[in-house]
Write a protein that holds these residues in place. Structure first.
Motif, PDB file in Angstrom:
ATOM      1  N   THR A 158       0.992  -0.911   0.092  1.00 30.13           N
ATOM      2  CA  THR A 158      -0.048   0.208   0.159  1.00 30.13           C
ATOM      3  C   THR A 158       0.450   1.318   0.272  1.00 30.13           C
ATOM      4  N   ALA A 159       2.113   1.259   0.087  1.00 24.23           N
ATOM      5  CA  ALA A 159       3.038   2.181   0.802  1.00 24.23           C
ATOM      6  C   ALA A 159       4.614   2.100  -0.065  1.00 24.23           C
ATOM      7  N   ILE A 160       5.545   2.826  -0.818  1.00 28.06           N
ATOM      8  CA  ILE A 160       6.283   2.569  -0.933  1.00 28.06           C
ATOM      9  C   ILE A 160       7.003   2.861  -0.024  1.00 28.06           C
ATOM     10  N   PRO A 161       8.216   2.273   0.357  1.00 24.61           N
ATOM     11  CA  PRO A 161       9.149   2.487   1.905  1.00 24.61           C
ATOM     12  C   PRO A 161       9.950   3.537   1.477  1.00 24.61           C
ATOM     13  N   ASP A 162       9.413   4.054   2.829  1.00 19.96           N
ATOM     14  CA  ASP A 162      10.005   5.538   3.220  1.00 19.96           C
ATOM     15  C   ASP A 162      11.516   5.331   2.551  1.00 19.96           C
ATOM     16  N   TRP A 163      12.683   4.525   2.849  1.00 25.80           N
ATOM     17  CA  TRP A 163      13.935   4.418   2.658  1.00 25.80           C
ATOM     18  C   TRP A 163      14.079   4.385   1.010  1.00 25.80           C
ATOM     19  N   LEU A 164      12.755   3.846   0.337  1.00 29.84           N
ATOM     20  CA  LEU A 164      13.976   4.253  -1.509  1.00 29.84           C
ATOM     21  C   LEU A 164      13.909   5.445  -2.019  1.00 29.84           C
ATOM     22  N   PRO A 165      13.280   6.300  -1.364  1.00 31.65           N
ATOM     23  CA  PRO A 165      14.043   8.026  -1.971  1.00 31.65           C
ATOM     24  C   PRO A 165      15.330   7.554  -1.473  1.00 31.65           C
ATOM     25  N   ASN A 166      15.817   7.219  -0.614  1.00 31.97           N
ATOM     26  CA  ASN A 166      16.804   8.101  -0.216  1.00 31.97           C
ATOM     27  C   ASN A 166      17.995   7.150  -1.312  1.00 31.97           C
ATOM     28  N   ARG A 167      17.967   6.191  -2.146  1.00 37.59           N
ATOM     29  CA  ARG A 167      18.632   4.915  -2.345  1.00 37.59           C
ATOM     30  C   ARG A 167      19.096   5.988  -3.307  1.00 37.59           C
ATOM     31  N   THR A 168      20.839   6.320  -4.103  1.00 36.16           N
ATOM     32  CA  THR A 168      21.018   7.650  -4.966  1.00 36.16           C
ATOM     33  C   THR A 168      21.306   6.965  -5.856  1.00 36.16           C
ATOM     34  N   ARG A 169      21.801   5.147  -5.664  1.00 37.29           N
ATOM     35  CA  ARG A 169      22.323   4.756  -6.956  1.00 37.29           C
ATOM     36  C   ARG A 169      21.112   4.172  -8.215  1.00 37.29           C
ATOM     37  N   LEU A 170      19.720   3.960  -7.064  1.00 36.64           N
ATOM     38  CA  LEU A 170      18.978   3.145  -8.345  1.00 36.64           C
ATOM     39  C   LEU A 170      18.285   4.058  -9.822  1.00 36.64           C
ATOM     40  N   LYS A 171      18.515   2.777 -10.641  1.00 36.51           N
ATOM     41  CA  LYS A 171      18.080   3.195 -12.105  1.00 36.51           C
ATOM     42  C   LYS A 171      16.690   2.604 -12.364  1.00 36.51           C
ATOM     43  N   GLU A 172      15.792   2.087 -11.888  1.00 37.69           N
ATOM     44  CA  GLU A 172      15.243   0.999 -12.147  1.00 37.69           C
ATOM     45  C   GLU A 172      13.928   0.864 -11.419  1.00 37.69           C
ATOM     46  N   ILE A 173      12.443   1.437 -11.156  1.00 36.77           N
ATOM     47  CA  ILE A 173      11.806   0.920 -10.779  1.00 36.77           C
ATOM     48  C   ILE A 173      10.653   0.389 -11.148  1.00 36.77           C
ATOM     49  N   ARG A 174      10.008  -0.817 -10.837  1.00 33.14           N
ATOM     50  CA  ARG A 174       9.446  -1.333 -11.749  1.00 33.14           C
ATOM     51  C   ARG A 174       7.677  -2.040 -10.616  1.00 33.14           C
ATOM     52  N   ILE A 193       3.957  -3.130 -10.725  1.00 37.18           N
ATOM     53  CA  ILE A 193       3.200  -4.176 -11.457  1.00 37.18           C
ATOM     54  C   ILE A 193       2.267  -4.773 -10.778  1.00 37.18           C
ATOM     55  N   ARG A 194       1.592  -4.292 -10.923  1.00 33.07           N
ATOM     56  CA  ARG A 194      -0.824  -4.845 -10.532  1.00 33.07           C
ATOM     57  C   ARG A 194       0.103  -4.853  -8.959  1.00 33.07           C
ATOM     58  N   CYS A 195      -0.047  -3.907  -8.296  1.00 33.03           N
ATOM     59  CA  CYS A 195      -0.600  -3.792  -6.975  1.00 33.03           C
ATOM     60  C   CYS A 195      -1.001  -2.624  -7.034  1.00 33.03           C
ATOM     61  N   PRO A 196      -2.417  -2.717  -6.885  1.00 30.46           N
ATOM     62  CA  PRO A 196      -4.006  -2.091  -6.952  1.00 30.46           C
ATOM     63  C   PRO A 196      -3.614  -1.503  -5.833  1.00 30.46           C
ATOM     64  N   ASN A 197      -3.130  -1.979  -4.347  1.00 30.77           N
ATOM     65  CA  ASN A 197      -3.447  -0.377  -3.318  1.00 30.77           C
ATOM     66  C   ASN A 197      -2.389   0.585  -2.969  1.00 30.77           C
ATOM     67  N   LEU A 198      -1.649   0.544  -4.483  1.00 30.04           N
ATOM     68  CA  LEU A 198      -0.308   1.836  -4.226  1.00 30.04           C
ATOM     69  C   LEU A 198      -1.718   3.214  -3.851  1.00 30.04           C
ATOM     70  N   ARG A 199      -1.291   4.819  -3.850  1.00 33.21           N
ATOM     71  CA  ARG A 199      -1.714   5.292  -3.240  1.00 33.21           C
ATOM     72  C   ARG A 199      -1.633   6.391  -3.944  1.00 33.21           C
ATOM     73  N   PHE A 200       0.215   6.608  -3.777  1.00 36.06           N
ATOM     74  CA  PHE A 200       0.785   7.982  -4.034  1.00 36.06           C
ATOM     75  C   PHE A 200       2.412   7.852  -4.403  1.00 36.06           C
ATOM     76  N   MET A 201       3.439   8.286  -5.109  1.00 38.23           N
ATOM     77  CA  MET A 201       4.738   8.405  -5.478  1.00 38.23           C
ATOM     78  C   MET A 201       5.175   9.133  -3.944  1.00 38.23           C
ATOM     79  N   PRO A 202       6.323   8.504  -3.093  1.00 41.61           N
ATOM     80  CA  PRO A 202       6.877   9.478  -2.324  1.00 41.61           C
ATOM     81  C   PRO A 202       7.635  11.179  -3.079  1.00 41.61           C
TER      82      PRO A 202
END
Length: 307
Positions: A227-243, A245-254
């Motif tokens: 239901t929510a993208i983890p708080d730590w994800l935006p702190n991963r400065t090497r992140l190149k790709e986010i997928r 898929i079929r997670c119908p209860n995600l509410r927003f992008m941090p």
């Protein structure tokens, strides 16, 4: 090699014994989709064997202890062997083994010696329906780079000691709630994380918190409980790709997604409210993601530039 459609009545234990007794210099042996219950103990005579493939042998119940004498073996695949019982107890003697894929009826692998395979690079568990525990205590899988856990319905945690080289982790259709007894202690070099159909995805991601500084690819598929993208994800400065898929209860992008310096690709597919919020220009979260060179929402390329 034999095409998988060859009748399993041809690839019998007698046939396997004939191969082993007549061809002592074999380096590659594929007896997948065969029809025997036990691999001949004479397998130990193939001193030069590098690859042994036994996948999807639905009648295979036992591996001989002599298989542990194959000192040159690099690859062993017994995935899909749904009747395979206990593994040999001295598998740590397979000192050259780099690839191991298992299906077993065991509840624990503590006695197998797999945790001492210092040379192994890939380890996979598939459809181990009874598996409740991998290992306890000492673990020497210090060169393990990729771990797959698929359809292991009773495995709740992976209490590995020091997987210091792990780079790729795939968890699919398994109820894992944590991958470490100690938060932030595992794995320190993870680059690719893929979670598929995991009801406890929130607990699992929480246990990863401080262990994903090197993360480059974050993928979650078929997780309605996500239901929510983890708080730590935006702190991963090497992140190149986010997928996502079929997670119908995600509410927003941090909000922090805007600060990821090397993020090149974002794919969102059938994620309910999140899909709507990421529509170009009109979506409430569009301003957070508009800087990403490649964006696909519900299979439509919103923007797709060369990177």
């Amino acid at each position: 090699m034999f095409h998988y459609q060859v009748d399993e009545r041809i690839k019998t234990r007698k046939f396997a014994r004939t191969c082993i007794s007549n061809y002592h210099h074999l380096g590659f042996l594929n007896l997948s989709y065969s029809g025997f219950e036990e691999l001949p103990s004479s397998i130990c005579n193939l001193k030069q064997l590098r690859s042994l493939l036994l996948l999807d042998n639905k009648q295979l119940k036992k591996l001989p202890h002599t298989i542990c004498e194959l000192q040159s073996l690099l690859e062993l695949d017994v995935s899909g062997c749904s009747e395979l019982g206990e593994l040999p107890k001295n598998m740590n003697r397979l000192v050259s083994l780099k690839f191991l894929y298992l299906t077993t009826k065991q509840k624990s692998l503590q006695e197998s010696g797999i945790q001492y395979l210092e040379s192994i690079h890939f380890l996979g568990f598939k459809a181990c329906e009874n598996l409740q525990m991998l290992f306890e205590g000492t673990c020497q899988l210090t060169r393990l780079r990729k771990l797959e856990i698929i359809n292991c319905g009773r495995l709740l945690s992976v209490p590995f000691g020091e997987l210091i080289s792990l780079e790729v982790l795939l968890i699919q259709n398994s109820p894992l709630m944590s991958i470490s007894e100690k938060k932030g202690g595992f794995p320190s070099r993870l680059r690719v994380l893929s979670i598929v159909n995991c009801e406890q995805v929130g607990e699992l991601l929480h246990s990863l918190d401080e262990s994903t500084r090197t993360l480059e690819s974050f993928c979650v598929y078929d997780c309605p409980s996500f239901t929510a993208i983890p708080d730590w994800l935006p702190n991963r400065t090497r992140l190149k790709e986010i997928r996502l898929i079929r997670c119908p209860n995600l509410r927003f992008m941090p909000q922090g997604i805007r600060s990821l310096p090397v993020l090149k690709e974002l794919r969102i597919e059938h994620c309910g409210e999140l899909s709507s919020r990421c529509k170009p220009q009109t979506g409430k979260d569009w301003h957070k993601i508009a800087h990403i060179p490649r964006i696909q929402v519900d299979l439509i390329n919103i923007q797709w530039t060369d990177v």
